[in-house]
Write a protein that holds these residues in place. Sequence first.
Motif, PDB file in Angstrom:
ATOM      1  N   ARG A 208       0.897  -1.195   0.005  1.00 34.25           N
ATOM      2  CA  ARG A 208      -0.185   0.095  -0.170  1.00 34.25           C
ATOM      3  C   ARG A 208       0.945   1.164   0.023  1.00 34.25           C
ATOM      4  NH1 ARG A 208      -3.464  -2.918  -1.399  1.00 34.25           N
ATOM      5  NH2 ARG A 208      -5.261  -3.400  -0.773  1.00 34.25           N
ATOM      6  N   ARG A 209       0.377   2.571  -0.815  1.00 37.52           N
ATOM      7  CA  ARG A 209       1.018   3.561  -0.524  1.00 37.52           C
ATOM      8  C   ARG A 209       0.876   4.199   0.630  1.00 37.52           C
ATOM      9  NH1 ARG A 209       2.642   4.962  -6.363  1.00 37.52           N
ATOM     10  NH2 ARG A 209       2.908   7.203  -5.633  1.00 37.52           N
ATOM     11  N   LYS A 210      -0.170   4.038   1.315  1.00 37.90           N
ATOM     12  CA  LYS A 210      -0.577   4.636   2.670  1.00 37.90           C
ATOM     13  C   LYS A 210      -1.001   3.489   3.402  1.00 37.90           C
ATOM     14  CE  LYS A 210      -1.109   9.389   1.255  1.00 37.90           C
ATOM     15  NZ  LYS A 210      -0.174   9.834   1.549  1.00 37.90           N
TER      16      LYS A 210
ATOM     17  N   SER B 296      11.676   2.947   1.907  1.00 46.62           N
ATOM     18  CA  SER B 296      11.553   3.463   0.518  1.00 46.62           C
ATOM     19  C   SER B 296      11.202   2.463  -0.438  1.00 46.62           C
ATOM     20  CB  SER B 296      12.961   4.078   0.020  1.00 46.62           C
ATOM     21  OG  SER B 296      14.158   2.985   0.129  1.00 46.62           O
ATOM     22  N   PRO B 297      10.655   2.532  -1.596  1.00 40.67           N
ATOM     23  CA  PRO B 297      10.639   1.571  -2.623  1.00 40.67           C
ATOM     24  C   PRO B 297      11.845   0.625  -2.905  1.00 40.67           C
ATOM     25  CG  PRO B 297       9.281   3.373  -3.259  1.00 40.67           C
ATOM     26  CD  PRO B 297      10.123   3.827  -2.281  1.00 40.67           C
TER      27      PRO B 297
ATOM     28  N   LEU C  99       8.962  -7.189 -10.627  1.00 44.48           N
ATOM     29  CA  LEU C  99       9.954  -5.840 -10.291  1.00 44.48           C
ATOM     30  C   LEU C  99       9.456  -4.701 -11.198  1.00 44.48           C
ATOM     31  CD1 LEU C  99      12.112  -4.073  -9.228  1.00 44.48           C
ATOM     32  CD2 LEU C  99      13.531  -4.749 -10.766  1.00 44.48           C
ATOM     33  N   ALA C 100       8.844  -5.105 -12.406  1.00 48.65           N
ATOM     34  CA  ALA C 100       8.284  -4.170 -13.196  1.00 48.65           C
ATOM     35  C   ALA C 100       7.249  -3.845 -13.027  1.00 48.65           C
ATOM     36  CB  ALA C 100       8.202  -4.785 -14.904  1.00 48.65           C
ATOM     37  N   ASP C 101       6.140  -4.565 -12.187  1.00 51.85           N
ATOM     38  CA  ASP C 101       4.902  -4.211 -11.837  1.00 51.85           C
ATOM     39  C   ASP C 101       4.900  -3.542 -10.614  1.00 51.85           C
ATOM     40  OD1 ASP C 101       3.524  -5.666 -13.709  1.00 51.85           O
ATOM     41  OD2 ASP C 101       2.994  -7.445 -12.645  1.00 51.85           O
ATOM     42  N   TYR C 102       5.947  -3.810  -9.826  1.00 54.68           N
ATOM     43  CA  TYR C 102       6.511  -3.115  -8.335  1.00 54.68           C
ATOM     44  C   TYR C 102       6.813  -1.660  -8.827  1.00 54.68           C
ATOM     45  CZ  TYR C 102       8.600  -2.176  -4.023  1.00 54.68           C
ATOM     46  OH  TYR C 102       8.848  -1.396  -2.782  1.00 54.68           O
ATOM     47  N   GLU C 103       7.729  -1.319  -9.746  1.00 54.22           N
ATOM     48  CA  GLU C 103       8.124  -0.171  -9.937  1.00 54.22           C
ATOM     49  C   GLU C 103       6.877   0.777 -10.425  1.00 54.22           C
ATOM     50  OE1 GLU C 103      11.339  -0.945 -12.568  1.00 54.22           O
ATOM     51  OE2 GLU C 103      12.702  -0.735 -11.005  1.00 54.22           O
ATOM     52  N   ARG C 104       6.121   0.216 -11.099  1.00 55.46           N
ATOM     53  CA  ARG C 104       4.868   0.855 -11.774  1.00 55.46           C
ATOM     54  C   ARG C 104       3.715   1.437 -10.601  1.00 55.46           C
ATOM     55  NH1 ARG C 104       4.941  -2.243 -16.295  1.00 55.46           N
ATOM     56  NH2 ARG C 104       3.566  -4.022 -15.243  1.00 55.46           N
TER      57      ARG C 104
ATOM     58  N   GLY D 159       6.940   7.415  -8.107  1.00 57.20           N
ATOM     59  CA  GLY D 159       6.555   8.495  -7.572  1.00 57.20           C
ATOM     60  C   GLY D 159       6.493   8.331  -6.117  1.00 57.20           C
ATOM     61  N   ALA D 160       6.552   7.412  -5.425  1.00 57.23           N
ATOM     62  CA  ALA D 160       6.406   7.162  -3.916  1.00 57.23           C
ATOM     63  C   ALA D 160       7.711   7.195  -3.109  1.00 57.23           C
ATOM     64  CB  ALA D 160       5.734   5.943  -3.559  1.00 57.23           C
ATOM     65  N   GLU D 161       7.638   8.315  -2.018  1.00 56.19           N
ATOM     66  CA  GLU D 161       8.802   8.306  -1.433  1.00 56.19           C
ATOM     67  C   GLU D 161       9.001   7.051  -0.568  1.00 56.19           C
ATOM     68  OE1 GLU D 161       9.595  12.153   0.458  1.00 56.19           O
ATOM     69  OE2 GLU D 161       8.907  12.937  -1.396  1.00 56.19           O
TER      70      GLU D 161
END
Length: 146
Positions: free
Chosen positions: A38-40, A74-75, A90-95, A99-101
């Motif tokens: 999750r991003r948050k 951090s990602p 890794l490609a899905d994870y990076e997508r 932009g997330a810190e």
Amino acid sequence: MCSLYSSNGGSLSSDLLLSIHPKHVARIFDGTKRYELRRKFSTKWLGHRINIYATEPAMQLVGQATVRSVIRNSPKELWEKLGPELGCTLADYERYTSGAEEVFAIELAEVTPFRVPVSRRDVGVILNESLVPPQSYCSLKSNRGW
């Protein structure tokens, strides 16, 4: 009714509803994905039981799990630490993390699929409400109607 849906006969109640894509739900249930991203997120959910909602096309409550831990990083560092246990490329994870810190890895334990998934429509009929699932997650105590 609980024994019909829960393989251990436990309660259907919990504090949190987590929306997860069906392909990730399958990996969680087969044990190849231990962490949900999750991003948050908040560490206040540590130890809480969550309801797992499989998003479209399933649109069903499919099981429960317990939040064992929440890792915030951090990602880049999170991928280096947990990569294979995240259940994605890794490609899905990076997508997802672009932009997330920082991102959150929610470790799921005591994962319990329901014997019979419950459709969103059926839950809405039982509760006599129109239900809109959360984009990410929501507290069930404060969000009537999801």
